[in-house]
Design an enzyme around this catalytic site. Sequence first.
Site, short mmCIF file in Angstrom:
data_model
loop_
_atom_site.label_atom_id
_atom_site.label_comp_id
_atom_site.label_asym_id
_atom_site.label_seq_id
_atom_site.Cartn_x
_atom_site.Cartn_y
_atom_site.Cartn_z
CG HIS A 1 -2.10 0.92 1.23
ND1 HIS A 1 -2.13 2.18 1.52
CD2 HIS A 1 -3.08 0.67 0.61
CE1 HIS A 1 -3.22 2.68 1.44
NE2 HIS A 1 -4.03 1.73 0.92
CG PHE A 2 -0.65 2.25 -2.92
CD1 PHE A 2 -1.48 1.21 -3.50
CD2 PHE A 2 -0.99 3.44 -2.34
CE1 PHE A 2 -2.99 1.59 -3.09
CE2 PHE A 2 -2.44 3.31 -2.25
CZ PHE A 2 -3.19 2.49 -2.51
#
Length: 144
Positions: free
Chosen positions: A51-52
């Site tokens: 993420h991410f």
Amino acid sequence: MEKFLDINEIKRIIPHRYPFLLVDKITELEEGKSAVGYKNVTVNEYFFNGHFPEEPVMPGVLIIEALAQVGAVAILSKEEFKGKIAYFGGINKAKFRKKVVPGDELKLSIELTKIKGVAGVGKAVATVDGKVAAEAELLFVIGK
């Protein structure tokens, strides 16, 4: 009464452990009323793997969880709730206003606005450098 709690003292109050303990310290605690805690967000957080990967951002749900953990410390410091567990009972009016990224120090503040029986409500705000990252009304239920 203001009180400082280190990580070991926090772990005596709430059951969360790595990797889900999202509060590093409590710098202010008015028992049963309010608390201020901090989470130092590092690039090594497990959630940044997905993420991410190219632009790591702390998931909003985990910011809310960190606020709930500070709220749990506040409500469980109330004499009648000591030694019990605080469950996350709900959320209202959640807003996410700023990304939280590696290197940020997340300030987590909650003021308990209502406690009735074994339920409580708190106004929670997470900030980075004085700017609001997230805010919500959190509901708690005390278990055994």
